[in-house]
Write an enzyme that holds these catalytic residues in place. Structure first.
Site, PDB file in Angstrom:
ATOM      1  N   CYS A   1      56.652  29.198  79.689  1.00 23.93           N
ATOM      2  CA  CYS A   1      55.351  28.545  79.829  1.00 23.93           C
ATOM      3  C   CYS A   1      54.578  28.537  78.522  1.00 23.93           C
ATOM      4  O   CYS A   1      53.683  27.715  78.331  1.00 23.93           O
ATOM      5  CB  CYS A   1      54.545  29.211  80.931  1.00 23.93           C
ATOM      6  SG  CYS A   1      54.361  30.997  80.726  1.00 23.93           S
TER       7      CYS A   1
ATOM      8  N   ASN B   1      62.255  31.040  85.296  1.00 24.34           N
ATOM      9  CA  ASN B   1      62.550  31.010  83.859  1.00 24.34           C
ATOM     10  C   ASN B   1      62.704  32.408  83.250  1.00 24.34           C
ATOM     11  O   ASN B   1      63.601  32.645  82.439  1.00 24.34           O
ATOM     12  CB  ASN B   1      61.479  30.212  83.115  1.00 24.34           C
ATOM     13  CG  ASN B   1      60.087  30.784  83.282  1.00 24.34           C
ATOM     14  OD1 ASN B   1      59.749  31.336  84.323  1.00 24.34           O
ATOM     15  ND2 ASN B   1      59.279  30.662  82.249  1.00 24.34           N
TER      16      ASN B   1
ATOM     17  N   GLU C   1      45.750  38.796  83.879  1.00 27.73           N
ATOM     18  CA  GLU C   1      46.513  40.004  84.130  1.00 27.73           C
ATOM     19  C   GLU C   1      46.833  40.653  82.787  1.00 27.73           C
ATOM     20  O   GLU C   1      46.659  40.067  81.735  1.00 27.73           O
ATOM     21  CB  GLU C   1      47.779  39.692  84.931  1.00 27.73           C
ATOM     22  CG  GLU C   1      47.478  39.165  86.329  1.00 27.73           C
ATOM     23  CD  GLU C   1      48.697  39.007  87.214  1.00 27.73           C
ATOM     24  OE1 GLU C   1      49.659  39.783  87.057  1.00 27.73           O
ATOM     25  OE2 GLU C   1      48.689  38.104  88.069  1.00 27.73           O
TER      26      GLU C   1
ATOM     27  N   GLU D   1      49.216  32.076  86.872  1.00 27.80           N
ATOM     28  CA  GLU D   1      49.598  31.689  85.513  1.00 27.80           C
ATOM     29  C   GLU D   1      50.487  30.477  85.674  1.00 27.80           C
ATOM     30  O   GLU D   1      51.594  30.571  86.188  1.00 27.80           O
ATOM     31  CB  GLU D   1      50.313  32.836  84.794  1.00 27.80           C
ATOM     32  CG  GLU D   1      50.435  32.620  83.307  1.00 27.80           C
ATOM     33  CD  GLU D   1      51.825  32.169  82.909  1.00 27.80           C
ATOM     34  OE1 GLU D   1      51.964  30.972  82.547  1.00 27.80           O
ATOM     35  OE2 GLU D   1      52.752  32.983  82.950  1.00 27.80           O
TER      36      GLU D   1
END
Length: 491
Positions: free
Chosen positions: A293, A160, A472, A259
Site C-alpha cells: 500500500c 499482500n 495504529e 488502513e
C-alpha cells in the site's frame, strides 16, 4: 494439533482446529506456478458465530483481567516460538504469496517477531494521565484513567503482507487484553492458521485467538463484520471494501481502524544524490511486485534531471530478477492472482490509450514452462502522462509507476497532493530544509525524506482521505484497542 491435514487448511475456533466440510472447500493456489496447493475450509455463518461466542467467553472468563506482565510475557513467548519455527513461516508465506525467499525471511517473518516483541514492550511501559482538580472549600479531586480491553475485535487482513499485517494488529490487540477473530484473505490463508498453532503452543487461552476462512460478501467477512458480538473492526485493504465495512458497522456504532489504498507520490529534486534516489525509487516502486500500500506509483522529477532519472530507473527495473521464489537471487515474484494480473494489465491498456511512452516492461514475461501459469507481469515504467490520466488517478497495486516532470517546488507539492488518497509520500533532496518543508506539506499519514519503508513501530501510522481512518502503532494502537474509563475521587 495441526492446521493442515490431508491437504486441508482449517478454521481455528475455541482453541481447536475444526474438521472441514468437504462441500465448503476452495482452492489455495500458488501464484508463482498456478498449481493448487491445498483446500481451504470456508467458514459458514454458524462457525463464525461459534468463533465470536468463544472469543466472548474467553474474554469474560479471565483473559481481559490477565495482568499486563503476563500478557506481555506471552507475546514474547510467541515471538520466540515463531523464531524457532521461522522456516515454516517462511515456506507458508512464500506458498501463499509467491514472494521471493529473501523478502519472506528478511521482511515478513522477521517483522512478525518484531511486532510481538515491540508491543510487549509498549504495553509494559504504558501509563495513564492523571489530574488534580481544585474544588470549592480548598478540597481537591483526583482524576485518573484506567484502560479496559475494547472487547472482541474482528481482524481482517489483506493478501499482500499477510503475516506482517496480521501480527501488526493481533499483537497490540492481545497485549491490551482483547480476544480476536481473524479473517485472513482467501488468497493467503496459511500464516494466520500457522500462527494459531504457535499461540496455542505458548499457552494462549482457548478462544482468545480464532481464525475463520472465507471470502467477503455472503461469506466469512460479511458474517464477521455484521455479527452483533463484535466490538470493533480493524481492516487493511481496498478503499471500496473499507467503505462497505464502515457502512456495515455504522448502525451498531462500532469503532474502526482502517488502513486502505494509496496512490503514493515521490518527489525528486535536482539537488538529489542520483544513485541514492534511484536505489530508493527502485525499492518504493517494485518491492513485493508493487503490492504494498505504501509503494510509489507517481514519480515527480525536476525537469533538469528528468531524463537521467527516467533512464536510470528503467535500467534498474531491467536488472530485477523474476523467477523461482526459492532462489536467493530472485528479486521479484508474481502478482497474487490471475484476476489481479488482469486488473493491472487493464491499466497497461489505459496507459497506451492515454498516449504513454513505455520506458520498460508493459507485458507478461516468459519464464519458461514451470512458471507459465503463474501470475507474472513485467516491471513497468511510463512517461508522457499527466495527473488528468486515469493511470495517475487510481491505485494499480502492481510494479508500475509514471514519471512526470515539474519545474518548481510549489508545482511538485501541488502535483503530489492532487489525489483523493493520502497514505504515503517520499521526498528526495540533499537540501535538509527543503526536505522538512516539503515533507510536512504532503497530505499523507507518513512522509519520508531520502528513504522509503523505514518504520518506527512506536510512531502513529495510517492514512487520510480514501487511504484510511484512525492510527495504529505505538500508543495509537493502545488507544484503539482499549476503552478508557476516567475515575474521579473527591479527596
Amino acid at each position: 494439533m495441526t492446521s493442515s491435514l490431508d491437504g486441508w487448511i482449517r478454521n481455528f475456533v475455541d482453541g481447536e482446529f475444526v474438521d472441514p466440510d468437504p462441500q465448503r472447500g476452495f482452492d489455495r493456489i500458488d501464484p508463482a506456478t498456478g498449481r493448487v496447493l491445498a483446500q481451504v475450509h470456508e467458514a459458514d455463518q454458524a462457525l463464525v458465530d461459534r468463533a465470536v461466542t468463544s472469543a466472548r467467553r474467553a474474554l469474560d472468563g479471565g483473559w481481559a483481567d490477565t495482568p499486563v506482565r503476563d500478557r506481555a510475557a506471552l507475546l514474547r513467548r510467541a515471538a520466540d516460538r515463531i523464531e524457532e519455527r521461522f522456516e515454516e513461516f517462511v515456506a507458508a508465506e512464500m506458498a501463499d504469496t509467491g514472494k521471493p525467499i529473501t523478502q519472506a525471511r528478511e521482511l515478513d517473518v522477521a517483522r512478525a517477531l518484531t511486532n510481538f516483541r515491540t508491543f510487549a514492550d509498549i504495553v509494559s511501559a504504558a501509563g495513564q494521565e492523571s489530574f488534580m482538580t481544585d474544588l470549592p472549600g480548598g478540597r481537591q479531586a483526583l482524576n485518573y484513567a484506567v484502560r479496559k480491553p475494547l472487547g472482541v475485535v474482528a481482524v481482517i487482513v489483506p493478501w499482500n503482507l499477510p503475516l506482517l499485517l496480521l501480527t501488526w494488529k493481533v499483537a497490540p490487540a492481545l497485549a491490551c487484553g482483547n480476544a480476536v477473530v481473524v479473517k485472513p484473505s482467501e488468497e493467503t490463508p496459511a500464516t494466520a492458521t500457522l500462527l494459531a498453532e504457535v499461540l496455542a503452543e505458548v499457552g494462549l487461552p482457548a478462544g482468545v485467538y480464532n481464525v475463520v476462512h472465507g471470502f467477503g460478501g455472503n461469506s466469512a467477512g460479511e458474517y464477521l463484520t455484521t455479527h452483533p458480538g463484535i466490538d470493533g473492526v480493524t481492516f487493511t485493504g481496498s478503499s471500496a471494501t473499507g467503505s462497505h465495512v464502515m457502512k456495515t458497522v455504522a448502525p451498531r456504532v462500532r469503532p474502526v481502524s482502517f488502513e486502505l489504498g494509496g496512490k503514493n507520490a515521490a518527489i525528486v529534486f535536482d539537488d538529489v544524490d542520483l544513485d541514492e534516489a534511484l536505489t530508493g525509487l527502485t525499492k518504493s516502486v517494485f518491492t513485493n511486485t508493487g503490492q504494498v500500500c505504501l509503494c510509489t506509483e507517481r514519480v515527480y522529477v525536476h525537469r533538469s534531471i528528468f531524463d537521467d532519472v527516467a533512464t536510470g530507473l528503467a535500467e534498474r527495473a531491467e536488472q530485477l530478477r523474476l523467477g523461482d521464489p526459492t532462489d536467493g537471487s530472485t528479486t521479484t515474484g508474481p502478482l497474487i492472482s490471475q484476476a489481479h494480473r488482469e486488473k493491472v494489465l487493464s491499466f497497461f491498456r489505459m496507459a497506451e490509450q492515454s498516449g504513454a511512452k513505455v520506458l520498460t516492461g508493459g507485458g507478461i514475461p516468459d519464464l519458461g514452462e514451470k512458471f507459465a501459469y503463474g501470475s507474472w507481469i513485467q516491471p513497468t515504467l511510463w512517461t508522457g502522462l499527466t495527473n488528468e490520466d486515469p493511470v495517475l488517478r487510481e491505485e494499480i497495486f502492481g510494479p508500475v509507476a509514471a514519471l512526470v516532470p515539474f519545474d518548481t517546488e510549489e508545482e511538485a507539492i501541488a502535483l503530489a497532493n492532487d489525489t483523493k488518497y493520502g497514505l504515503a509520500a517520499a521526498v528526495w533532496t540533499n537540501d535538509l530544509r527543503r526536505g522538512h518543508r516539503v515533507a510536512q506539506k504532503m497530505n499523507v499519514g507518513i512522509s519520508w525524506v531520502n528513504t522509503w519503508f523505514t518504520r518506527e513501530l512506536r510512531s502513529p501510522f495510517g492514512g487520510v482521505g480514501l487511504s484510511g481512518i484512525g492510527r495504529e502503532g505505538g500508543e495509537s494502537s493502545l488507544h484503539f484497542y482499549t476503552e478508557p474509563t476516567n475515575v474521579c475521587v473527591a479527596l
